[in-house]
Design an enzyme around this catalytic site. Structure first.
Site, short mmCIF file in Angstrom:
data_model
loop_
_atom_site.label_atom_id
_atom_site.label_comp_id
_atom_site.label_asym_id
_atom_site.label_seq_id
_atom_site.Cartn_x
_atom_site.Cartn_y
_atom_site.Cartn_z
CG ASP A 192 89.11 8.14 80.73
OD1 ASP A 192 88.44 9.05 81.16
OD2 ASP A 192 89.89 8.07 79.61
CB THR B 198 88.33 14.77 79.16
OG1 THR B 198 88.96 13.42 79.00
CG2 THR B 198 88.31 14.75 80.75
CB THR C 52 86.61 27.71 83.51
OG1 THR C 52 87.02 28.81 82.99
CG2 THR C 52 85.44 27.28 82.41
CG ASP C 53 86.87 33.45 84.19
OD1 ASP C 53 87.35 32.41 83.60
OD2 ASP C 53 87.44 34.01 84.63
CD GLU C 54 88.80 30.24 79.01
OE1 GLU C 54 88.49 29.83 78.12
OE2 GLU C 54 90.06 30.40 79.63
CE1 TYR D 71 88.69 23.98 80.01
CE2 TYR D 71 88.76 26.55 79.57
CZ TYR D 71 88.89 25.14 80.59
OH TYR D 71 88.98 25.35 81.69
CE LYS E 56 85.52 22.86 83.36
NZ LYS E 56 86.29 21.92 84.11
NE ARG F 103 91.95 35.07 79.36
CZ ARG F 103 91.63 35.91 78.17
NH1 ARG F 103 91.08 36.75 78.20
NH2 ARG F 103 91.67 34.96 77.01
CG ASN G 149 96.98 38.33 78.15
OD1 ASN G 149 96.62 38.17 79.11
ND2 ASN G 149 96.54 37.78 76.87
NE ARG H 266 94.28 30.84 73.51
CZ ARG H 266 94.33 31.11 74.65
NH1 ARG H 266 93.29 31.65 75.39
NH2 ARG H 266 95.16 30.34 75.36
N GLY I 124 89.30 33.37 67.81
CA GLY I 124 88.30 33.37 68.69
C GLY I 124 88.62 34.11 70.16
CG HIS I 125 92.70 35.66 72.50
ND1 HIS I 125 93.79 36.34 72.27
CD2 HIS I 125 92.60 35.33 73.65
CE1 HIS I 125 94.40 36.17 73.51
NE2 HIS I 125 93.61 35.73 74.47
P1 NAD Z 1 95.49 20.72 84.20
O1 NAD Z 1 95.31 20.44 82.80
O2 NAD Z 1 96.62 21.13 84.90
O3 NAD Z 1 95.02 19.29 84.86
C1 NAD Z 1 94.14 18.23 84.84
C2 NAD Z 1 94.13 17.10 85.14
O4 NAD Z 1 93.28 16.10 84.88
C3 NAD Z 1 95.66 16.25 84.99
O5 NAD Z 1 96.03 15.80 85.88
C4 NAD Z 1 95.07 15.11 83.79
O6 NAD Z 1 95.95 14.03 83.81
C5 NAD Z 1 93.79 14.76 84.39
N1 NAD Z 1 92.78 14.27 83.44
C6 NAD Z 1 92.40 14.81 82.20
N2 NAD Z 1 91.74 13.83 81.56
C7 NAD Z 1 91.32 12.98 82.37
C8 NAD Z 1 90.52 12.05 82.45
N3 NAD Z 1 89.76 11.55 81.47
N4 NAD Z 1 90.34 11.05 83.50
C9 NAD Z 1 90.92 11.55 84.58
N5 NAD Z 1 91.82 12.21 84.66
C10 NAD Z 1 91.98 13.09 83.72
O7 NAD Z 1 94.24 21.57 84.84
P2 NAD Z 1 94.05 22.55 85.70
O8 NAD Z 1 94.38 23.86 85.32
O9 NAD Z 1 94.56 22.14 87.01
O10 NAD Z 1 92.56 22.69 86.00
C11 NAD Z 1 91.51 21.94 86.72
C12 NAD Z 1 90.40 22.31 86.78
O11 NAD Z 1 89.93 23.47 87.03
C13 NAD Z 1 89.58 21.97 85.32
O12 NAD Z 1 88.28 21.40 85.37
C14 NAD Z 1 89.54 23.36 84.79
O13 NAD Z 1 88.60 23.61 83.80
C15 NAD Z 1 89.32 24.26 85.99
N6 NAD Z 1 89.65 25.62 85.73
C16 NAD Z 1 91.09 25.81 85.58
C17 NAD Z 1 91.49 27.24 85.81
C18 NAD Z 1 93.08 27.39 85.50
O14 NAD Z 1 93.19 28.61 85.36
N7 NAD Z 1 94.14 26.33 85.35
C19 NAD Z 1 90.72 28.13 86.26
C20 NAD Z 1 89.46 27.75 86.51
C21 NAD Z 1 88.81 26.60 86.24
O1 DAU Z 2 89.75 31.81 82.84
C1 DAU Z 2 90.02 30.47 83.56
C2 DAU Z 2 90.91 29.96 82.44
O2 DAU Z 2 92.25 30.33 82.47
C3 DAU Z 2 90.72 28.30 82.71
O3 DAU Z 2 89.52 27.68 82.74
C4 DAU Z 2 91.67 27.64 81.54
O4 DAU Z 2 91.79 26.11 81.92
C5 DAU Z 2 92.94 28.04 81.85
O5 DAU Z 2 93.85 27.47 80.79
C6 DAU Z 2 93.04 29.54 81.61
O6 DAU Z 2 92.76 29.77 80.19
P1 DAU Z 2 93.34 31.10 79.37
O7 DAU Z 2 93.38 30.72 77.97
O8 DAU Z 2 93.12 32.44 79.91
O9 DAU Z 2 94.91 30.76 79.76
P2 DAU Z 2 96.46 30.79 79.26
O10 DAU Z 2 97.45 30.76 80.19
O11 DAU Z 2 96.46 29.82 77.89
O12 DAU Z 2 96.31 32.29 78.53
C7 DAU Z 2 96.32 33.38 79.23
C8 DAU Z 2 96.34 34.67 78.36
O13 DAU Z 2 97.53 34.89 77.86
C9 DAU Z 2 95.27 34.33 77.35
O14 DAU Z 2 94.71 35.67 76.91
C10 DAU Z 2 96.25 33.97 76.13
C11 DAU Z 2 97.45 34.67 76.48
N1 DAU Z 2 98.82 33.87 75.71
C12 DAU Z 2 98.69 32.48 76.12
C13 DAU Z 2 100.10 31.88 75.86
C14 DAU Z 2 99.97 30.33 76.22
C15 DAU Z 2 99.57 34.51 75.20
O15 DAU Z 2 99.51 35.80 74.87
N2 DAU Z 2 100.82 33.62 74.88
C16 DAU Z 2 100.78 32.35 75.35
O16 DAU Z 2 102.01 31.90 74.73
#
Ligand code: NAD
Ligand code: DAU
Length: 370
Positions: A60, A101, A132-134, A158, A162, A222, A257, A303, A305-306
């Site tokens: 962790d 975390t 993240t861009d969020e 979330y 971040k 997005r 979306n 969602r 606060g979407h």
């Molecule tokens: P993910 O949820 O797929 O993976 C997260 C990983 O972190 C998992 O393997 C989990 O086991 C591990 N983890 C969680 N808590 C932990 C802890 N306390 N200690 C050690 N490991 C831990 O996430 P992802 O989509 O691969 O995102 C990775 C990073 O990129 C994140 O920081 C996220 O904020 C950022 N990010 C994601 C996206 C996206 O679109 N997915 C976009 C921009 C930034």
């Molecule tokens: O912008 C970067 C972010 O992108 C990362 O920081 C996050 O970790 C990653 O999860 C992602 O966030 P989003 O909330 O944008 O991703 P998600 O796939 O959950 O949703 C994408 C869009 O689709 C969002 O506008 C919500 C919508 N959605 C999502 C799900 C899961 C739906 O309409 N239906 C769904 O079932």
């Protein structure tokens, strides 16, 4: 030669990054450090772990002592911090894990890094934080895209967690001189993404003939980036980014979306129509009975606060690092659909719980393995 400590390396982007780095830097040492939460999957990195220059430790990031020990023991010079709770919907129903975390965990990592790297020896190092861009909040339809100077305005637990972690990383550079970089990236898609996120959720629901839940009016926007392009951007920041700098990474690829869901429907339908064996494997998919997947689209409650729109201005990364995305969206979606069709075992074991049973048997249901 670098010695990397990759946190969250069994998650979606982390696993892709482990493969990317191992392939492009074969002489480097990689320690993957991951708690294997519900989102972590060690099978995603199995091929990379077969190499003797790769080690996996379940742990962790909040465990500062363990991290500090490993940084010293393995003479790590580069931390790449992917570990996070990453799903916005989960942060709305249960924010605690996100605070722990994403904020406390990043702080523990920074403290461990400070203790090991700034102990008077002046060891060259780099702490790269993946964000993240969020953190920038939500854009109106005509607003300019987020740049590195856009004020932070996170809207979900979330993104707030971040944002807090980004500020801590920045402060450790400003106050202690830790060599840090941060990248803020848009929505990633590609192999190994946990099937709670929009694109893999849709692919798998189509194959199983389940509804495709679209939040609200489906017109949220997005910016989408193929995960390998993100990995390349992070590599450039680690190798060429200026200490203390932030880089936005994006795809210049904005989609609503509902248009994404239509595109995924079309790609899966084409694949199934062309393949008798897929029709046999997925009899519940609409295309297996001559129908169209878009019939599964179901508009559901929005969602809370979407955020309406995200868009990234990646000009700084282009100018300073020579970064630009290489995979166009049609190709990236085709590759992603193909990956989920070719790797059914990976996601079926997640859905039926057998992967979690295996982890609990082999790694214990909790705790740290050394
Ligand atoms: P993910 O949820 O797929 O993976 C997260 C990983 O972190 C998992 O393997 C989990 O086991 C591990 N983890 C969680 N808590 C932990 C802890 N306390 N200690 C050690 N490991 C831990 O996430 P992802 O989509 O691969 O995102 C990775 C990073 O990129 C994140 O920081 C996220 O904020 C950022 N990010 C994601 C996206 C996206 O679109 N997915 C976009 C921009 C930034
Ligand atoms: O912008 C970067 C972010 O992108 C990362 O920081 C996050 O970790 C990653 O999860 C992602 O966030 P989003 O909330 O944008 O991703 P998600 O796939 O959950 O949703 C994408 C869009 O689709 C969002 O506008 C919500 C919508 N959605 C999502 C799900 C899961 C739906 O309409 N239906 C769904 O079932």
């Amino acid at each position: 030669m670098k010695r990397l400590f990759i946190t969250g390396g069994a998650g979606f982007i982390g696993a892709n990054f482990v493969h990317y780095w191992a392939e492009n830097h074969p002489g480097d040492f990689i320690l993957v450090f991951d708690a294997l939460t519900y989102a972590g999957n060690i099978s995603s990195i199995e091929p990379a772990l077969a190499d003797e220059r790769a080690v996996f430790v379940r742990g962790d990031i909040c465990n500062r002592e363990l991290v500090e020990f490993l940084l010293g023991e393995y003479a790590i010079d580069t931390i790449v911090n992917f570990a996070a709770e990453s799903h916005v919907d989960r942060s709305i129903t249960g924010p605690d894990a996100f605070i722990k975390t994403n904020i406390q965990g990043t702080h523990a990592l920074l403290e461990a890094a400070r203790s090991i790297w700034l102990n008077g020896h002046g060891m060259p190092h780099r702490f790269h934080h993946v964000s993240t861009d969020e953190v920038y909040g939500s854009l109106g339809p005509d607003d300019p895209p987020f740049s590195e100077t856009t004020p932070y305005a996170p809207n979900s637990p979330y993104s707030a967690s971040k944002a807090a972690s980004d500020h801590l990383v920045r402060a450790y550079h400003h106050t202690y001189g830790l060599d840090v970089t941060t990248s803020n990236c848009s929505n990633n898609y590609g192999p190994y993404q946990f099937p709670e996120k929009l694109i893999p959720l849709c692919i798998i629901n189509i194959l199983n003939g389940n509804p495709l839940p679209v939040y609200g009016d489906g017109l949220n926007i997005r910016d989408w980036l193929y995960v390998e392009d993100h990995c390349r951007g992070i590599e450039l920041v680690i190798n060429r980014g200026r200490a203390g700098s932030v880089y936005n990474i994006g795809g210049c690829n904005e989609w609503t979306n509902i248009d994404i869901v239509h595109l995924v429907c079309q790609e899966v339908d084409l694949a199934i129509e062309a393949s008798p064996s897929l029709r046999e494997s997925f009899p519940d998919a609409p295309a297996s009975r001559g129908a169209k997947s878009r019939e599964l689209i179901t508009f559901v409650s929005d969602r809370p606060g979407h955020d309406r729109r995200y868009a990234i201005d990646a000009e700084k990364a282009r100018r300073e690092l020579g970064y630009s995305p290489m995979t166009d969206f049609d190709k990236g979606i085709r590759l992603t659909v193909r990956w989920y069709l070719d790797n059914t075992r990976w996601w079926q074991e997640i859905l039926d719980g057998s992967y979690r049973d295996w982890i609990n048997r082999n790694y214990g249901s909790r705790g740290i393995e050394l």
